[in-house]
Design a protein around this motif. Sequence first.
Motif, PDB file in Angstrom:
ATOM      1  N   MET A  91      40.736  54.669   2.953  1.00 50.25           N
ATOM      2  CA  MET A  91      39.333  54.407   2.723  1.00 50.25           C
ATOM      3  C   MET A  91      38.767  55.580   1.930  1.00 50.25           C
ATOM      4  N   SER A  92      38.258  55.312   0.729  1.00 44.58           N
ATOM      5  CA  SER A  92      37.861  56.409  -0.144  1.00 44.58           C
ATOM      6  C   SER A  92      36.440  56.890   0.104  1.00 44.58           C
ATOM      7  N   GLU A  93      35.550  55.975   0.487  1.00 47.81           N
ATOM      8  CA  GLU A  93      34.179  56.402   0.757  1.00 47.81           C
ATOM      9  C   GLU A  93      33.506  55.424   1.709  1.00 47.81           C
ATOM     10  N   GLY A  94      32.508  55.923   2.450  1.00 54.89           N
ATOM     11  CA  GLY A  94      31.792  55.094   3.404  1.00 54.89           C
ATOM     12  C   GLY A  94      31.947  55.600   4.825  1.00 54.89           C
ATOM     13  N   HIS A  95      31.315  54.890   5.755  1.00 58.76           N
ATOM     14  CA  HIS A  95      31.348  55.250   7.170  1.00 58.76           C
ATOM     15  C   HIS A  95      31.690  54.014   7.991  1.00 58.76           C
ATOM     16  N   GLY A  96      32.274  54.238   9.151  1.00 60.36           N
ATOM     17  CA  GLY A  96      32.568  53.125  10.046  1.00 60.36           C
ATOM     18  C   GLY A  96      33.171  53.613  11.336  1.00 60.36           C
ATOM     19  N   GLU A  97      33.959  52.748  11.964  1.00 61.28           N
ATOM     20  CA  GLU A  97      34.530  53.085  13.269  1.00 61.28           C
ATOM     21  C   GLU A  97      35.842  52.340  13.461  1.00 61.28           C
ATOM     22  N   TYR A  98      36.780  53.027  14.090  1.00 59.18           N
ATOM     23  CA  TYR A  98      38.036  52.425  14.534  1.00 59.18           C
ATOM     24  C   TYR A  98      37.965  52.302  16.045  1.00 59.18           C
ATOM     25  N   GLU A  99      38.361  51.125  16.570  1.00 57.41           N
ATOM     26  CA  GLU A  99      38.357  50.931  18.015  1.00 57.41           C
ATOM     27  C   GLU A  99      39.719  50.413  18.453  1.00 57.41           C
ATOM     28  N   GLU A 100      40.231  50.982  19.527  1.00 58.93           N
ATOM     29  CA  GLU A 100      41.522  50.577  20.089  1.00 58.93           C
ATOM     30  C   GLU A 100      41.279  50.003  21.478  1.00 58.93           C
ATOM     31  N   TYR A 101      41.780  48.784  21.720  1.00 59.01           N
ATOM     32  CA  TYR A 101      41.530  48.110  22.986  1.00 59.01           C
ATOM     33  C   TYR A 101      42.659  48.335  23.990  1.00 59.01           C
ATOM     34  N   GLU A 102      43.904  48.359  23.538  1.00 58.28           N
ATOM     35  CA  GLU A 102      45.061  48.605  24.382  1.00 58.28           C
ATOM     36  C   GLU A 102      46.039  49.489  23.611  1.00 58.28           C
ATOM     37  N   PRO A 103      46.824  50.309  24.271  1.00 55.62           N
ATOM     38  CA  PRO A 103      47.040  50.406  25.715  1.00 55.62           C
ATOM     39  C   PRO A 103      45.914  51.109  26.465  1.00 55.62           C
ATOM     40  N   GLY A 150      41.450  52.094  25.905  1.00 58.35           N
ATOM     41  CA  GLY A 150      40.314  51.971  25.017  1.00 58.35           C
ATOM     42  C   GLY A 150      39.890  53.315  24.440  1.00 58.35           C
ATOM     43  N   ARG A 151      39.607  53.320  23.157  1.00 57.16           N
ATOM     44  CA  ARG A 151      39.048  54.503  22.528  1.00 57.16           C
ATOM     45  C   ARG A 151      38.352  54.099  21.238  1.00 57.16           C
ATOM     46  N   LYS A 152      37.341  54.873  20.868  1.00 53.62           N
ATOM     47  CA  LYS A 152      36.633  54.669  19.615  1.00 53.62           C
ATOM     48  C   LYS A 152      36.664  55.975  18.831  1.00 53.62           C
ATOM     49  N   VAL A 153      36.957  55.862  17.538  1.00 47.95           N
ATOM     50  CA  VAL A 153      37.031  57.041  16.681  1.00 47.95           C
ATOM     51  C   VAL A 153      36.173  56.785  15.444  1.00 47.95           C
ATOM     52  N   PRO A 154      35.211  57.655  15.150  1.00 46.84           N
ATOM     53  CA  PRO A 154      34.418  57.466  13.935  1.00 46.84           C
ATOM     54  C   PRO A 154      35.268  57.659  12.686  1.00 46.84           C
ATOM     55  N   VAL A 155      34.935  56.941  11.624  1.00 45.18           N
ATOM     56  CA  VAL A 155      35.655  57.035  10.358  1.00 45.18           C
ATOM     57  C   VAL A 155      34.657  57.461   9.286  1.00 45.18           C
ATOM     58  N   LEU A 156      34.934  58.569   8.629  1.00 48.98           N
ATOM     59  CA  LEU A 156      34.096  59.079   7.557  1.00 48.98           C
ATOM     60  C   LEU A 156      34.969  59.325   6.343  1.00 48.98           C
ATOM     61  N   LEU A 187      46.388  46.753  19.995  1.00 45.79           N
ATOM     62  CA  LEU A 187      45.244  45.878  19.766  1.00 45.79           C
ATOM     63  C   LEU A 187      44.077  46.731  19.300  1.00 45.79           C
ATOM     64  N   HIS A 188      43.535  46.417  18.141  1.00 46.32           N
ATOM     65  CA  HIS A 188      42.558  47.297  17.528  1.00 46.32           C
ATOM     66  C   HIS A 188      41.540  46.514  16.703  1.00 46.32           C
ATOM     67  N   GLY A 189      40.531  47.195  16.279  1.00 43.70           N
ATOM     68  CA  GLY A 189      39.566  46.663  15.335  1.00 43.70           C
ATOM     69  C   GLY A 189      38.977  47.820  14.550  1.00 43.70           C
ATOM     70  N   TYR A 190      38.504  47.549  13.346  1.00 44.17           N
ATOM     71  CA  TYR A 190      37.870  48.599  12.560  1.00 44.17           C
ATOM     72  C   TYR A 190      36.947  47.955  11.537  1.00 44.17           C
ATOM     73  N   GLY A 191      35.973  48.708  11.083  1.00 45.11           N
ATOM     74  CA  GLY A 191      35.061  48.176  10.088  1.00 45.11           C
ATOM     75  C   GLY A 191      34.015  49.192   9.698  1.00 45.11           C
ATOM     76  N   SER A 192      33.311  48.888   8.623  1.00 44.12           N
ATOM     77  CA  SER A 192      32.298  49.797   8.097  1.00 44.12           C
ATOM     78  C   SER A 192      30.961  49.571   8.786  1.00 44.12           C
ATOM     79  N   ASP A 193      30.046  50.487   8.540  1.00 42.43           N
ATOM     80  CA  ASP A 193      28.682  50.268   8.976  1.00 42.43           C
ATOM     81  C   ASP A 193      28.001  49.322   7.985  1.00 42.43           C
ATOM     82  N   ALA A 194      26.690  49.176   8.098  1.00 44.01           N
ATOM     83  CA  ALA A 194      25.975  48.193   7.281  1.00 44.01           C
ATOM     84  C   ALA A 194      26.036  48.497   5.786  1.00 44.01           C
ATOM     85  N   ARG A 195      26.358  49.725   5.442  1.00 44.63           N
ATOM     86  CA  ARG A 195      26.398  50.100   4.025  1.00 44.63           C
ATOM     87  C   ARG A 195      27.721  49.747   3.356  1.00 44.63           C
TER      88      ARG A 195
END
Length: 248
Positions: free
Chosen positions: A1-13, A15-21, A33-41
């Motif tokens: 990811m070259s630019e932007g903000h968001g979050e990575y979330e891990e559900y198993e094994p 749970g944890r959330k890590v900000p992405v900058l 099992l995971h999910g990730y995505g940008s903020d509204a921008r």
Amino acid sequence: MSEGHGEYEEYEPHGRKVPVLGPAVIWLTPGTLHGYGSDARGWSEHWVLFEGESFAAFEASGLGGHHRPVQALARPVDDADEIFDQLREAVGAVGPRAEIAASVATQRLLLAILDAADPVEGTTDGASVIDLVSRDATRPLSVAARAAAVGLSTRELGVLVRAATGLTVNDFVIEVRIARAQSLLAETALDVGQIAAQVGYDDAAYFSRIFHRRAGAAPSAFRRQQSRGQIDENHPSRAESIPENPMI
């Protein structure tokens, strides 16, 4: 990811959330099992799917993988657009030459990520601290000793590791050890006791219990899954695609 903000979330094994900058790399590994995505921008991203010895070696270095799903970069990856153009051309073709070209481009990308991740000389930022803790993970050190080794207090180290990985220092160390054990089980013929010793456990039985708890299978069962190339509910096999032949 070259630019932007968001979050990575891990559900198993766990749970944890890590900000992405941005600029940053998100490493997604089988069986998580995971999910990730940008903020509204929104953000700007490239992605590649690959496997093989190159990734195993890269993960063993502590610079990416299950134990460190989000890796902050000091600067954008050099020539990223050019490298991905090469990858698209390679995976759009068939035959041995295309497979080699794809592998070369993937390894070029890994080297560019390593260069972009290098901390500025003389600084001790969060990323470089995480790298140092990861590289020393197999050593039998207390949290206080790990903090002292990177010039921080125990509390400061805990805050940095939690912000970067979503884990405590001890949990992060265990994640690094288990990730390295998985690579050794999949890529070598070493017995469980030898692997336990290499990743920091003198007691093979204790290692097996920790491995089972974290990986969802005993070490011997994990090795069988990898060698058969099967996919089960907890551990999709890395043998689904041609080793080091990336998809973008």
